[in-house]
Design a protein around this motif. Structure first.
Motif, PDB file in Angstrom:
ATOM      1  N   VAL A 254     -88.049 -31.019 -43.064  1.00 27.26           N
ATOM      2  CA  VAL A 254     -89.141 -30.114 -42.704  1.00 27.26           C
ATOM      3  C   VAL A 254     -90.433 -30.434 -43.455  1.00 27.26           C
ATOM      4  N   GLY A 255     -90.360 -30.652 -44.756  1.00 24.28           N
ATOM      5  CA  GLY A 255     -91.557 -30.872 -45.554  1.00 24.28           C
ATOM      6  C   GLY A 255     -92.489 -31.953 -45.026  1.00 24.28           C
ATOM      7  N   PRO A 256     -91.990 -33.142 -44.702  1.00 24.95           N
ATOM      8  CA  PRO A 256     -92.893 -34.191 -44.211  1.00 24.95           C
ATOM      9  C   PRO A 256     -93.580 -33.825 -42.906  1.00 24.95           C
ATOM     10  N   VAL A 257     -92.882 -33.062 -42.055  1.00 20.11           N
ATOM     11  CA  VAL A 257     -93.453 -32.680 -40.762  1.00 20.11           C
ATOM     12  C   VAL A 257     -94.590 -31.683 -40.965  1.00 20.11           C
ATOM     13  N   ILE A 258     -94.347 -30.660 -41.789  1.00 17.30           N
ATOM     14  CA  ILE A 258     -95.390 -29.684 -42.081  1.00 17.30           C
ATOM     15  C   ILE A 258     -96.579 -30.382 -42.738  1.00 17.30           C
ATOM     16  N   GLY A 259     -96.313 -31.281 -43.671  1.00 17.43           N
ATOM     17  CA  GLY A 259     -97.390 -32.015 -44.324  1.00 17.43           C
ATOM     18  C   GLY A 259     -98.185 -32.854 -43.351  1.00 17.43           C
ATOM     19  N   SER A 260     -97.494 -33.523 -42.443  1.00 16.36           N
ATOM     20  CA  SER A 260     -98.180 -34.350 -41.452  1.00 16.36           C
ATOM     21  C   SER A 260     -99.060 -33.514 -40.542  1.00 16.36           C
TER      22      SER A 260
ATOM     23  N   THR B 130     -88.935 -36.479 -38.208  1.00 16.93           N
ATOM     24  CA  THR B 130     -89.706 -37.599 -37.676  1.00 16.93           C
ATOM     25  C   THR B 130     -90.989 -37.088 -37.026  1.00 16.93           C
ATOM     26  N   SER B 131     -91.837 -38.029 -36.610  1.00 20.91           N
ATOM     27  CA  SER B 131     -93.131 -37.665 -36.031  1.00 20.91           C
ATOM     28  C   SER B 131     -92.986 -36.883 -34.729  1.00 20.91           C
ATOM     29  N   VAL B 132     -91.825 -36.980 -34.083  1.00 26.60           N
ATOM     30  CA  VAL B 132     -91.591 -36.212 -32.851  1.00 26.60           C
ATOM     31  C   VAL B 132     -91.775 -34.722 -33.114  1.00 26.60           C
ATOM     32  N   ASP B 133     -91.393 -34.276 -34.294  1.00 30.01           N
ATOM     33  CA  ASP B 133     -91.432 -32.851 -34.613  1.00 30.01           C
ATOM     34  C   ASP B 133     -92.853 -32.300 -34.688  1.00 30.01           C
ATOM     35  N   VAL B 134     -93.821 -33.132 -35.035  1.00 29.26           N
ATOM     36  CA  VAL B 134     -95.187 -32.647 -35.208  1.00 29.26           C
ATOM     37  C   VAL B 134     -95.716 -32.088 -33.890  1.00 29.26           C
ATOM     38  N   ALA B 135     -95.511 -32.810 -32.806  1.00 29.74           N
ATOM     39  CA  ALA B 135     -95.960 -32.330 -31.495  1.00 29.74           C
ATOM     40  C   ALA B 135     -95.201 -31.080 -31.077  1.00 29.74           C
TER      41      ALA B 135
ATOM     42  N   VAL C 242     -96.435 -27.358 -31.774  1.00 30.59           N
ATOM     43  CA  VAL C 242     -97.421 -26.687 -30.930  1.00 30.59           C
ATOM     44  C   VAL C 242     -96.714 -25.647 -30.059  1.00 30.59           C
ATOM     45  N   GLY C 243     -97.119 -24.402 -30.211  1.00 33.49           N
ATOM     46  CA  GLY C 243     -96.511 -23.309 -29.470  1.00 33.49           C
ATOM     47  C   GLY C 243     -95.267 -22.730 -30.096  1.00 33.49           C
ATOM     48  N   THR C 244     -94.812 -23.322 -31.201  1.00 28.40           N
ATOM     49  CA  THR C 244     -93.618 -22.814 -31.879  1.00 28.40           C
ATOM     50  C   THR C 244     -93.947 -21.525 -32.628  1.00 28.40           C
ATOM     51  N   PRO C 245     -93.110 -20.484 -32.496  1.00 29.60           N
ATOM     52  CA  PRO C 245     -93.343 -19.275 -33.297  1.00 29.60           C
ATOM     53  C   PRO C 245     -92.967 -19.518 -34.757  1.00 29.60           C
ATOM     54  N   PHE C 246     -93.771 -18.985 -35.659  1.00 27.01           N
ATOM     55  CA  PHE C 246     -93.530 -19.042 -37.099  1.00 27.01           C
ATOM     56  C   PHE C 246     -93.431 -17.616 -37.621  1.00 27.01           C
ATOM     57  N   ALA C 247     -92.369 -17.313 -38.332  1.00 27.25           N
ATOM     58  CA  ALA C 247     -92.304 -16.039 -39.038  1.00 27.25           C
ATOM     59  C   ALA C 247     -93.155 -16.139 -40.292  1.00 27.25           C
ATOM     60  N   VAL C 248     -94.059 -15.188 -40.482  1.00 29.20           N
ATOM     61  CA  VAL C 248     -94.895 -15.179 -41.677  1.00 29.20           C
ATOM     62  C   VAL C 248     -94.687 -13.859 -42.419  1.00 29.20           C
ATOM     63  N   THR C 249     -94.554 -13.977 -43.723  1.00 27.52           N
ATOM     64  CA  THR C 249     -94.353 -12.798 -44.570  1.00 27.52           C
ATOM     65  C   THR C 249     -95.225 -12.950 -45.809  1.00 27.52           C
TER      66      THR C 249
ATOM     67  N   GLU D  31    -103.436 -23.473 -37.465  1.00 28.55           N
ATOM     68  CA  GLU D  31    -103.941 -24.844 -37.603  1.00 28.55           C
ATOM     69  C   GLU D  31    -102.890 -25.867 -37.185  1.00 28.55           C
ATOM     70  N   MET D  32    -101.616 -25.558 -37.430  1.00 26.35           N
ATOM     71  CA  MET D  32    -100.546 -26.475 -37.032  1.00 26.35           C
ATOM     72  C   MET D  32    -100.185 -26.351 -35.551  1.00 26.35           C
ATOM     73  N   GLY D  33    -100.844 -25.436 -34.848  1.00 26.21           N
ATOM     74  CA  GLY D  33    -100.557 -25.243 -33.433  1.00 26.21           C
ATOM     75  C   GLY D  33     -99.502 -24.204 -33.168  1.00 26.21           C
ATOM     76  N   GLY D  34     -99.025 -23.539 -34.233  1.00 25.73           N
ATOM     77  CA  GLY D  34     -97.959 -22.565 -34.074  1.00 25.73           C
ATOM     78  C   GLY D  34     -98.472 -21.175 -33.743  1.00 25.73           C
ATOM     79  N   GLU D  35     -97.524 -20.273 -33.507  1.00 27.62           N
ATOM     80  CA  GLU D  35     -97.828 -18.880 -33.188  1.00 27.62           C
ATOM     81  C   GLU D  35     -97.282 -17.998 -34.311  1.00 27.62           C
ATOM     82  N   PRO D  36     -98.156 -17.444 -35.160  1.00 30.55           N
ATOM     83  CA  PRO D  36     -97.665 -16.630 -36.274  1.00 30.55           C
ATOM     84  C   PRO D  36     -97.155 -15.272 -35.811  1.00 30.55           C
ATOM     85  N   VAL D  37     -95.982 -14.896 -36.315  1.00 29.69           N
ATOM     86  CA  VAL D  37     -95.377 -13.599 -36.024  1.00 29.69           C
ATOM     87  C   VAL D  37     -95.014 -12.963 -37.366  1.00 29.69           C
ATOM     88  N   VAL D  38     -95.543 -11.791 -37.631  1.00 34.96           N
ATOM     89  CA  VAL D  38     -95.294 -11.135 -38.916  1.00 34.96           C
ATOM     90  C   VAL D  38     -93.881 -10.556 -38.930  1.00 34.96           C
ATOM     91  N   VAL D  39     -93.113 -10.909 -39.959  1.00 40.94           N
ATOM     92  CA  VAL D  39     -91.767 -10.374 -40.170  1.00 40.94           C
ATOM     93  C   VAL D  39     -91.746  -9.714 -41.546  1.00 40.94           C
TER      94      VAL D  39
END
Length: 295
Positions: free
Chosen positions: A17-23, A130-135, A138-145, A160-168
């Motif tokens: 996960v770390g390299p993908v988020i960083g990329s 891998t780099s496939v994960d970066v694309a 986009v549109g992936t929901p992220f739980a944010v707390t 900024e990463m293209g995700g959809e923040p959802v407050v949990v």
């Protein structure tokens, strides 16, 4: 010269996960200033996904960064953050983020105690590293707390990463993550078992054969709920279920599949009965067929 609004980000952990988020963050202009990587495989991922970024110790990563992303296994997060606090690495104004789904910002208490801003961000996606994960972000929901004043920071990074923040809420994180694991992990396991059964039945390329059925079944479940469940359990077809149990039970190499079939049939029967889509008599017949398939 740094770009206004762009941050110096360090990442502890170069698993999947770390390299993908960083990329993804690097792609929108943030600077990845350092990462830590403890194995040959993680160093290779760092080189592939974040070329040119120096590899350092976790303490050095923290000291070089404005934002620190802790991307290590869940059970390691608390001890790592506490150990860095003991070293005096955390400073007031640091933003520290973990990526665990099952926990909120409580895991980052040692950093918060030193004045850092704790955020918990979890993408609801499976990662290959891998780099496939970066694309796919986009549109992936992220739980944010986070505490209310800091939520906009977490939400902005996700957007900024293209995700959809959802407050949990903090207290809901374990249940939230249990739901994701219940679906994704068990679907994956059942799919593997399905292809094993079909292979034993002589089906060539069982994954290709079963894909349309599984995709249709998943789509129906997501759109129709319990009403989208089909097959012998939904029909109350005890004879077919008994036949399935007998043939699976006769193969020692499919013992795990036999147990899963029985457990999931009982679970489906309970769901259908509770939704009044299967009457009590049919449900009892199905359960009896599992207990004694030779009757």
């Amino acid at each position: 010269m740094s770009t206004p609004g762009r941050l110096g980000i360090g990442i502890i952990g170069m698993g999947h996960v770390g390299p993908v988020i960083g990329s993804a963050l690097r792609a929108v202009g943030h600077q990845i200033v350092a990462v830590s990587a403890s194995s040959n495989a993680s160093r290779e991922r760092a080189d592939a996904m974040l070329p040119g970024v120096p590899i350092a110790t976790p303490e050095e990563v923290v000291r070089r960064s404005e934002v620190v992303i802790v991307a290590v296994p869940d059970d390691q997060i608390g001890p790592l953050v506490s150990g860095l606090a003991d070293l005096g690495a955390w400073q007031s104004g640091h933003i520290v983020i973990h990526l665990s789904g099952a926990s909120g910002v409580g895991l980052l208490g040692a950093a918060a105690g030193a004045g850092a801003i704790p955020l918990a961000i979890h993408p609801a996606m499976t990662f290959t590293g891998t780099s496939v994960d970066v694309a796919r972000l986009v549109g992936t929901p992220f739980a944010v707390t986070a505490a209310a004043p800091f939520l906009p920071i977490a939400q902005a990074l996700v957007v900024e990463m293209g995700g959809e923040p959802v407050v949990v809420a903090e207290e809901d994180r374990p249940l939230y993550h249990a739901g994701l694991a219940h679906g994704a992990n068990f679907i994956a396991g059942i799919t593997v078992q399905t292809t094993r059964i079909l292979a034993e039945a002589g089906i060539e390329n069982p994954a290709l054969y079963v894909r349309p059925l599984l995709e249709a079944a998943l789509d129906r479940a997501l759109t129709e709920g319990v009403a989208g469940i089909s097959g012998p359990a939904a029909r109350g077809d005890a004879g077919t279920i008994a036949a399935h149990a007998r043939c699976l039970g006769a193969r020692e190499d499919l013992a795990g599949e036999r147990d899963t079939y029985a457990d999931m049939t009982r679970a489906l029967t309970r769901l259908l009965r509770d939704a009044r889509l299967l009457d009590e008599r049919a449900a009892t017949s199905v359960e009896a067929a599992l207990l004694d398939p030779d009757a």
